[in-house]
Design an enzyme around this catalytic site. Structure first.
Site, PDB file in Angstrom:
ATOM      1  N   HIS A  59     -19.295  -0.222   7.188  1.00  0.00           N
ATOM      2  CA  HIS A  59     -19.272  -1.361   6.289  1.00  0.00           C
ATOM      3  C   HIS A  59     -20.689  -1.636   5.811  1.00  0.00           C
ATOM      4  CE1 HIS A  59     -18.698  -5.543   4.894  1.00  0.00           C
ATOM      5  NE2 HIS A  59     -17.456  -5.145   4.669  1.00  0.00           N
ATOM      6  N   ASP A  79      -9.858  -2.269   7.011  1.00  0.00           N
ATOM      7  CA  ASP A  79      -8.869  -1.321   6.492  1.00  0.00           C
ATOM      8  C   ASP A  79      -8.334  -0.381   7.567  1.00  0.00           C
ATOM      9  OD1 ASP A  79      -9.014  -2.153   3.722  1.00  0.00           O
ATOM     10  OD2 ASP A  79     -11.020  -1.280   3.709  1.00  0.00           O
TER      11      ASP A  79
END
Length: 455
Positions: free
Chosen positions: A333, A392
């Site tokens: 991320h 996700d």
């Protein structure tokens, strides 16, 4: 449906595709320290482009000029999202509506305010007259996000006063609440039409039901028999809460703010955000995670053999497996380092659901990939960096266990994030009178005009 290309068009495009390669490739040496590629600084932190009171994402802290990892924090209007979730779940309630209220209006609602807010959402879920027939049924799309973006833009034509008025916050809020309420309905209807026209299934259209939450209404609308359990509604509601906002710097919220800064209408700004979220590097990543795991489950013979699994992950990074993207979706991320709080919460819920559904082996495969992926990066790309699973990684698995088809994964993200986008839209148009306009360094070589007959 796009018409077939003529031989002339095919020949022209083939020729131009070959020639354009010389003009579109930019040498990496052009990207010096003055160019913030991807609006990221050299240390990986984001370029500061604005201020916001809506959401905050903490994933590291700076010490002696260096980024130091820390457990991730997601803050909604000053409240840690983990505290928010614990709060409404401990009271046995669904939380998306009060989360939406918090993000849009800046404070948690009391009981009368929350009840008024949910009644307004019930009232505003109805689509404009003939909107379904003209905008969804008569122009079906195989991609629900495409249909959502088009539908949001089309709502401009059904609004009697669609343009932005900086002196009328009430009008802007009315448009916002219509968008928040109608987005799940548009997605559910677009999905039904897609299943009918592209998958040759019967067409089932269910009107929203007053008194149901957003999560309950969505499950009610997309299932032929309208049936769902309270556990399913609670888990979907949790997903919506965790996806509702992620600061002003994420790609879709920033896209919304960029367009809003130009003074354009809310429908144009929000449709741009939908288009951004569709991308596989943003909201579309949850679908790509499940596609990647379908390859892993098929190609890896023994899911519990970590040596075999690590070898396969290295093949993915070498673009030799799982579709050849070279990406391990669900990992890493831009801000979070040690952990993504959304992934932590979803992972815990996913494990409980996997045990109930008899899918513990598949859950443990996801968990092992999460653990081995940093090693694969370190061995294959010599990247010794802290890396965590992002939201996700587990959201798609949760949706799968809820029986939700893959084509709805990213649209569900959009249903939730509509709240965050609209909050950022309001903040942008009522606080800034400057258009967002970054600079680009021109690196094209000097050229001269040559008369047509001499070219």
């Amino acid at each position: 449906m796009q018409s077939a290309r003529s031989l002339n068009a095919i020949e022209f495009l083939n020729k131009q595709a070959a020639e354009i390669q010389q003009s579109i490739v930019i040498d990496k040496s052009c990207y010096n320290d003055s160019v913030k590629r991807g609006l990221r600084n050299a240390d990986g932190s984001g370029v500061m482009a604005g201020v916001t009171r809506i959401g905050n994402v903490n994933g590291y802290f700076m010490k002696d000029g260096k980024k130091m990892p820390m457990p991730g924090q997601l803050i909604y209007r000053g409240i840690n999202v983990e505290e928010l979730v614990d709060g409404f779940m401990s009271e046995g309630r669904l939380g998306f509506e009060e989360t939406a209220y918090l993000l849009l209006f800046g404070a948690l609602p009391n009981r009368p305010s929350l009840e008024s807010f949910t009644r307004i959402l019930d009232e505003y879920r109805t689509l404009p007259e003939r909107f379904f027939e003209d905008m969804i049924l008569c122009a079906p799309s195989n991609d629900i996000m495409n249909k959502l973006a088009r539908s949001v833009l089309a709502l401009y034509s059904y609004d009697p006063d669609p343009e932005t008025d900086l002196n009328n916050i009430e009008k802007e809020l009315d448009q916002v609440l219509h968008l928040v309420a109608r987005t799940p309905v548009i997605v559910a209807n677009a999905f039904a039409v897609k299943k009918h026209y592209y998958d040759n299934e019967s067409l089932f259209i269910h009107r929203p039901k007053d008194g149901l939450s957003t999560a309950e209404n969505f499950l009610y609308s997309v299932r032929h028999d309208n049936n769902f359990t309270s556990d399913e509604a609670q888990l979907l509601d949790l997903c919506l809460v965790l996806h509702a906002e992620h600061g002003g710097g994420n790609n879709s919220a920033f896209a919304c703010r960029v367009l809003s800064s130009s003074g354009t209408d809310i429908y144009s700004s929000i449709s741009a955000a939908v288009g951004s979220l569709k991308g596989p590097k943003h909201g579309g990543a949850n679908k790509k995670v499940m596609e990647m795991f379908s390859y892993i489950e098929k190609d890896v013979k023994n899911w519990k053999d970590e040596t075999e699994l690590l070898s396969y992950l290295r093949k993915i990074l070498r673009k030799e497996a799982a579709g050849g993207d070279g990406l391990i979706y669900g990992m890493g991320h831009a801000v979070y380092t040690l952990s993504d709080p959304r992934a932590v919460t979803l992972k815990a819920m996913a494990k409980v659901l996997a045990e109930k559904k008899g899918m513990l082996d598949e859950f443990e495969l996801f968990e092992t990939v999460e653990r081995l992926a940093p090693t694969a990066f370190a061995e294959e790309r010599n990247e010794e960096k802290v890396m965590c699973a992002n939201v996700d990684m587990y959201s798609g698995l949760v949706y799968k266990m809820l029986g939700i088809p893959e084509e709805l994964y990213t649209p569900l993200f959009a249903i939730a994030r509509m709240v965050g986008w609209c909050a950022h839209r309001i903040e942008e148009v009522f606080n800034s009178n400057k258009i967002i306009r970054p600079a680009y360094k021109a690196v094209a070589p000097k050229g001269e005009f040559v008369p047509l007959d001499r070219r």
